[in-house]
Structures are given as C-alpha cells and as structure tokens.
Design a protein around this motif. Structure first.
Motif, PDB file in Angstrom:
ATOM      1  N   MET A  23       0.834  -1.201   0.000  1.00 43.31           N
ATOM      2  CA  MET A  23       0.000   0.000   0.000  1.00 43.31           C
ATOM      3  C   MET A  23       0.880   1.267   0.000  1.00 43.31           C
ATOM      4  SD  MET A  23      -3.058   1.256   2.498  1.00 43.31           S
ATOM      5  CE  MET A  23      -2.191   1.366   4.047  1.00 43.31           C
ATOM      6  N   SER A  25       3.068   2.127  -2.169  1.00 39.39           N
ATOM      7  CA  SER A  25       4.389   1.966  -2.774  1.00 39.39           C
ATOM      8  C   SER A  25       4.566   2.944  -3.935  1.00 39.39           C
ATOM      9  CB  SER A  25       4.541   0.533  -3.278  1.00 39.39           C
ATOM     10  OG  SER A  25       5.559   0.507  -4.255  1.00 39.39           O
ATOM     11  N   LYS A  26       5.753   3.478  -4.056  1.00 37.44           N
ATOM     12  CA  LYS A  26       6.013   4.460  -5.109  1.00 37.44           C
ATOM     13  C   LYS A  26       6.574   3.803  -6.368  1.00 37.44           C
ATOM     14  CE  LYS A  26       4.374   7.768  -2.801  1.00 37.44           C
ATOM     15  NZ  LYS A  26       3.531   6.833  -2.075  1.00 37.44           N
ATOM     16  N   ALA A  48      12.738   7.941   5.417  1.00 36.29           N
ATOM     17  CA  ALA A  48      12.246   7.815   6.795  1.00 36.29           C
ATOM     18  C   ALA A  48      11.042   6.876   6.931  1.00 36.29           C
ATOM     19  CB  ALA A  48      11.883   9.199   7.339  1.00 36.29           C
ATOM     20  N   ALA A  50      10.274   3.813   4.771  1.00 32.43           N
ATOM     21  CA  ALA A  50      10.775   3.092   3.585  1.00 32.43           C
ATOM     22  C   ALA A  50       9.780   2.114   2.966  1.00 32.43           C
ATOM     23  CB  ALA A  50      12.063   2.369   3.942  1.00 32.43           C
ATOM     24  N   GLY A  51       8.848   1.558   3.755  1.00 33.25           N
ATOM     25  CA  GLY A  51       7.822   0.661   3.209  1.00 33.25           C
ATOM     26  C   GLY A  51       8.415  -0.502   2.438  1.00 33.25           C
ATOM     27  N   VAL A  54      11.363   0.357  -2.242  1.00 30.64           N
ATOM     28  CA  VAL A  54      11.670   0.536  -3.664  1.00 30.64           C
ATOM     29  C   VAL A  54      12.417   1.845  -3.927  1.00 30.64           C
ATOM     30  CG1 VAL A  54       9.388   1.517  -4.271  1.00 30.64           C
ATOM     31  CG2 VAL A  54      10.726   0.351  -6.010  1.00 30.64           C
ATOM     32  N   VAL A  55      12.076   2.895  -3.168  1.00 27.91           N
ATOM     33  CA  VAL A  55      12.735   4.186  -3.411  1.00 27.91           C
ATOM     34  C   VAL A  55      14.194   4.125  -2.917  1.00 27.91           C
ATOM     35  CG1 VAL A  55      12.621   6.675  -3.029  1.00 27.91           C
ATOM     36  CG2 VAL A  55      10.502   5.365  -3.206  1.00 27.91           C
ATOM     37  N   ASP A  70      11.706   2.300   8.968  1.00 34.72           N
ATOM     38  CA  ASP A  70      10.255   2.063   8.958  1.00 34.72           C
ATOM     39  C   ASP A  70       9.931   1.407  10.287  1.00 34.72           C
ATOM     40  OD1 ASP A  70       7.985   1.869   6.476  1.00 34.72           O
ATOM     41  OD2 ASP A  70       7.498   0.737   8.289  1.00 34.72           O
ATOM     42  N   LEU A  72       7.716  -0.817  10.769  1.00 31.89           N
ATOM     43  CA  LEU A  72       7.374  -2.230  10.584  1.00 31.89           C
ATOM     44  C   LEU A  72       8.659  -3.056  10.456  1.00 31.89           C
ATOM     45  CD1 LEU A  72       4.418  -2.353   8.027  1.00 31.89           C
ATOM     46  CD2 LEU A  72       4.345  -2.658  10.497  1.00 31.89           C
ATOM     47  N   GLU A 206      12.425   2.229  13.680  1.00 28.99           N
ATOM     48  CA  GLU A 206      11.927   3.097  14.758  1.00 28.99           C
ATOM     49  C   GLU A 206      10.705   3.871  14.273  1.00 28.99           C
ATOM     50  OE1 GLU A 206      13.521   3.760  17.692  1.00 28.99           O
ATOM     51  OE2 GLU A 206      15.332   2.578  17.314  1.00 28.99           O
ATOM     52  N   SER A 207      10.057   4.548  15.207  1.00 30.41           N
ATOM     53  CA  SER A 207       9.085   5.549  14.784  1.00 30.41           C
ATOM     54  C   SER A 207       9.892   6.736  14.275  1.00 30.41           C
ATOM     55  CB  SER A 207       8.225   5.985  15.967  1.00 30.41           C
ATOM     56  OG  SER A 207       7.308   4.958  16.242  1.00 30.41           O
ATOM     57  N   ALA A 208       9.559   7.223  13.101  1.00 27.40           N
ATOM     58  CA  ALA A 208      10.382   8.259  12.462  1.00 27.40           C
ATOM     59  C   ALA A 208      10.544   9.489  13.348  1.00 27.40           C
ATOM     60  CB  ALA A 208       9.771   8.649  11.126  1.00 27.40           C
ATOM     61  N   GLN A 209       9.504   9.793  14.122  1.00 22.68           N
ATOM     62  CA  GLN A 209       9.552  11.010  14.939  1.00 22.68           C
ATOM     63  C   GLN A 209      10.513  10.867  16.120  1.00 22.68           C
ATOM     64  OE1 GLN A 209       6.934   9.118  14.332  1.00 22.68           O
ATOM     65  NE2 GLN A 209       5.828   8.612  16.187  1.00 22.68           N
ATOM     66  N   ASP A 221       7.705   9.907   3.102  1.00 19.00           N
ATOM     67  CA  ASP A 221       6.533   9.330   2.418  1.00 19.00           C
ATOM     68  C   ASP A 221       5.683   8.611   3.464  1.00 19.00           C
ATOM     69  OD1 ASP A 221       4.746   8.437   0.532  1.00 19.00           O
ATOM     70  OD2 ASP A 221       5.997   6.761  -0.136  1.00 19.00           O
ATOM     71  N   PRO A 223       2.251   7.547   5.818  1.00 17.63           N
ATOM     72  CA  PRO A 223       0.888   7.170   5.420  1.00 17.63           C
ATOM     73  C   PRO A 223       0.092   8.436   5.133  1.00 17.63           C
ATOM     74  CG  PRO A 223       1.540   6.054   7.445  1.00 17.63           C
ATOM     75  CD  PRO A 223       2.606   7.064   7.161  1.00 17.63           C
TER      76      PRO A 223
HETATM   77  C1  LIG Z   1       3.318   5.366   2.141  1.00 11.43           C
HETATM   78  S1  LIG Z   1       4.175   4.056   2.934  1.00 11.43           S
HETATM   79  C2  LIG Z   1       5.805   4.211   2.299  1.00 11.43           C
HETATM   80  C3  LIG Z   1       5.915   3.637   0.929  1.00 11.43           C
HETATM   81  C4  LIG Z   1       7.316   3.565   0.397  1.00 11.43           C
HETATM   82  N1  LIG Z   1       7.838   4.875   0.064  1.00 11.43           N
HETATM   83  C5  LIG Z   1       7.332   2.668  -0.824  1.00 11.43           C
HETATM   84  O1  LIG Z   1       7.542   3.186  -1.955  1.00 11.43           O
HETATM   85  O2  LIG Z   1       7.097   1.486  -0.673  1.00 11.43           O
HETATM   86  C6  LIG Z   1       4.313   4.595   4.588  1.00 11.43           C
HETATM   87  C7  LIG Z   1       5.173   3.729   5.501  1.00 11.43           C
HETATM   88  O3  LIG Z   1       5.287   4.403   6.753  1.00 11.43           O
HETATM   89  C8  LIG Z   1       5.379   3.434   7.780  1.00 11.43           C
HETATM   90  N2  LIG Z   1       5.037   4.157   9.031  1.00 11.43           N
HETATM   91  C9  LIG Z   1       3.823   4.572   9.466  1.00 11.43           C
HETATM   92  N3  LIG Z   1       3.943   5.317  10.585  1.00 11.43           N
HETATM   93  C10 LIG Z   1       5.277   5.358  10.858  1.00 11.43           C
HETATM   94  C11 LIG Z   1       6.040   5.987  11.869  1.00 11.43           C
HETATM   95  N4  LIG Z   1       5.461   6.734  12.809  1.00 11.43           N
HETATM   96  N5  LIG Z   1       7.388   5.848  11.845  1.00 11.43           N
HETATM   97  C12 LIG Z   1       7.980   5.096  10.893  1.00 11.43           C
HETATM   98  N6  LIG Z   1       7.312   4.463   9.912  1.00 11.43           N
HETATM   99  C13 LIG Z   1       5.968   4.604   9.886  1.00 11.43           C
HETATM  100  C14 LIG Z   1       4.425   2.330   7.349  1.00 11.43           C
HETATM  101  O4  LIG Z   1       4.801   1.119   7.946  1.00 11.43           O
HETATM  102  C15 LIG Z   1       4.621   2.344   5.822  1.00 11.43           C
HETATM  103  O5  LIG Z   1       5.549   1.367   5.435  1.00 11.43           O
END
Ligand SMILES: C[S@@+](CC[C@H](N)C(=O)[O-])C[C@H]1O[C@@H](n2cnc3c(N)ncnc32)[C@H](O)[C@@H]1O
Length: 349
Positions: A23, A25-26, A48, A50-51, A54-55, A70, A72, A206-209, A221, A223
């Motif tokens: 979901m 993914s770029k 930050a 990465a999902g 791919v990027v 990420d 996850l 980690e949590s990006a923040q 990138d 959610p």
């Molecule tokens: C839009 S997707 C990224 C897609 C990625 N750029 C790609 O092309 O596959 C958002 C990602 O943010 C992660 N995410 C959500 N909240 C987060 C947080 N607080 N800290 C780190 N990662 C988080 C999700 O697990 C998800 O993989």
C-alpha cells in the motif's frame, strides 16, 4: 513519458528489486522521483518511511549512501537484506536446511488454522520460520524472512490480511503455487537483488519522529491521512509482521476473526497528530533538503504543507504528477473519476 525508465542509468540493476503491491508503494512513480531529485546535490539519502524499500533501492543503484527507516519490522528486514547488505546470500544448501530440518513447531498451524493458508502451507511456515533463526548471519536471516513474507503476500489475493479465506481469488498462478514453491523462488529473487553500492548503507526500525539521522536529503513518504479511510499498515500486514517477529512483543487480539494484533501507534492516523508530526519532522530536518511525497486528497493540503516548508526553507517547489490509484486504499475504485488524484513531490532546500 514513453519509456518510464529512461531516467534510470542502470535499469537492469533496478529491475531486480522484488516489488510487491505494498500500500502506498512508489513503484510506479520511480522515474518521476528520480528525474526530479536528480536536480539536487546530495550524497546521503534518508528514507524515513521506507515501506517496500523501492525508493531506497533506486537511490542505492544510483550510488547514494542510503539510510532507511520504517516502524514495521518486515519492511526493516527488506532493508537489511537489500540496502544494508552488500554481499551475503542464502546458499542452496542453506535453503535445503531451511526446508528439511525437522522441528516440532506448530504455533501457526494451530493459531491460524483455516484463516489464510492450507494446513500444509501453515506447517511449512512453522518449520521454516523456526529454522531461519538457526542461520548464522543477520543478513541471511533477513533475506530468508523477507522471502518468506513476500511468499505469503504473493499467495494472498490483494496481498493483505484484512479478511480470511479465499475471497477475491483472482485465479492468479501465484495463488496456486504452494508457499514452499514461492519461498524457493523468492530466496532466489532476493539473492539476485543483493549488490554492493558505492557507499555503506544502514537501516533503522523506529518511529520516524523518535529518530534523528544526519543526512543531506530526507525523503518523507508517510501514510497519507484522509478523514474517511484508514491508513493502518499493521491491520493490513499483521500476519507477515507477526511472522517475521515470531509474534514476539505483540499481543494477538483473540476476539478478532483475523487474529491480528494491536496496531502500532502512528501519528499519521489522526488529523491533529498528522499536522504536528509534519511540523516536527520539518523542523528537525530543517538543515537537510526535504522531499515529501503526498497526495491531493490527503491532509495537510498542498497549501498547508507549503506554508510549513516555507517557514524553514527559501526554495520550495511542488511537482505534480497525475496518478491513477489501482489499489483501493483510498476508498476509490478503478475506472471511477474520483480515483484520479494528484501525487505531489515537494522539494525544499
Ligand atoms: C506510504 S508508505 C511508504 C511507501 C514507500 N515509500 C514505498 O515506496 O514502498 C508509509 C510507511 O510508513 C510506515 N510508518 C507509518 N507510521 C510510521 C512511523 N510513525 N514511523 C515510521 N514508519 C511509519 C508504514 O509502515 C509504511 O511502510
């Protein structure tokens, strides 16, 4: 653009990336992102959120020092396997070991009986999941776990775990193969995608923040927040996330049909926190080039993000890319005009 990949110097290398229908993914925007960011000077690229990775993979192929993050674990393991790892592979004899070393694990077979996969596939998962922990290197374990998670996603209709049984079976060949067959293919795909970049790369989980990374450019990138649909990654991918963590440190919600576990907290799931998280990330990384992917049907709006960026940066550009969602994550259907949203790439320096 006729040839979408004309901007990628080493298409052959990039094409080895084992993509998924993750979901957000770029994947389809890769040429646009590269073409736009090529115009900026940076050596370090920090992804930050990465999902699917791919990027990050793209920027590793063009020689950047890539740092990923990420929250996850299964995304993090793909990074470990393909971004941080520069040379290690899982050998044929190790695959043999993973498939055949007997053990008496049965957690998945019992807990997820009849939910996503056949008993035979579940028994395979139990055996291999246990054996992977016996591999002697973290990169080999990361390849094997990523291959196992990708196998499960490929065999599921729509690649997600929000429903049980075989609804949405679209008859793809992927749904007919056993998980064992998928796994063998996927280990090969991941092995083939490993390469040594021009600089050392690192991965975080980690949590990006909560993380501060020294970087020339940060790519955000997160959610996409919309008031009417949820952007919860754990709800969709809980099974593969649980699998790679061996369900350690998570608590399965036994009363749910899907046997999911509680979602990780992300500020991007509520409006108020989303605005704050953007403000904070932009503030924290005000010394780096900031690139943000976002869409026209999400909040903050384009104008609001521009205001936030202009507080810290002199030069702010918004690139607009017309984009047709093919994955129903925004309450849109293919063929419906409402499906046409604009993808933005903000770049501020
Ligand atoms: C839009 S997707 C990224 C897609 C990625 N750029 C790609 O092309 O596959 C958002 C990602 O943010 C992660 N995410 C959500 N909240 C987060 C947080 N607080 N800290 C780190 N990662 C988080 C999700 O697990 C998800 O993989």
């Amino acid at each position: 653009m006729d040839n979408l990949f004309e901007y990628i110097n080493d298409t052959e290398k990039f094409n080895k990336f084992p993509g998924t229908r993750y979901m957000g993914s770029k994947n389809k925007l890769i040429p646009n992102i590269l073409r736009i960011l090529e115009g900026y000077e940076f050596n370090t690229f920090y992804d930050a959120f990465a999902g699917s990775n791919v990027v990050s993979y793209l920027f590793k192929t063009v020689g950047k020092k890539v740092i990923t993050n990420d929250f996850l674990t299964f995304s993090y393991l793909i990074s470990k396997a393909l971004i941080e790892n520069s040379s290690e592979n899982v050998s044929d004899s190790e695959v043999e070991f993973l498939l055949n070393h007997k053990n008496d694990q049965n957690f998945i077979t019992n807990k997820f009986k009849g939910l996503y996969f056949s008993d035979e596939d579940n028994m395979f998962l139990d055996r291999v999941r246990f054996n992977i922990d016996l591999l002697d290197s973290e990169y080999k374990r990361a390849i094997a776990l990523s291959a196992l998670a990708r196998s499960c996603m490929k065999k599921r209709a729509r690649g997600i775990f929000t429903f049980t049984g075989e609804r949405y079976d679209d008859g793809r060949k992927d749904m007919r193969l056993s998980l064992k067959e998928h796994f063998v293919l996927n280990v090969k795909l991941f092995n083939d995608a490993v390469f040594s970049g021009d600089a050392e790369c690192y991965s975080h989980n980690e949590s990006a923040q909560n993380l501060k990374v020294e970087t020339d450019l940060i790519y955000l990138d997160p959610p996409y927040y919309t008031p009417n649909s949820d952007n919860d990654y754990v709800r969709r991918y809980h099974f593969v996330e649980g699998l790679v963590r061996n369900w350690k440190g998570v608590e399965i919600q036994e009363n749910t049909t899907t046997k999911k576990f509680k979602s990780y907290h992300s500020p991007f799931s509520t409006k108020k926190e989303t605005y704050l998280a953007f403000e904070n990330l932009i503030d924290t990384y005000s010394d780096s080039i900031i690139a943000i992917s976002y869409s026209s049907n999400s909040l903050p709006s384009k104008e609001e993000l521009l205001v936030m960026l202009k507080k810290h940066k002199k030069d702010v550009v918004v690139h607009e890319i017309d984009y047709l969602y093919s994955f129903g994550n925004q309450n849109h259907k293919i063929g419906n005009n409402a499906n046409k949203v604009k993808e933005y790439l903000f770049v501020a320096q």
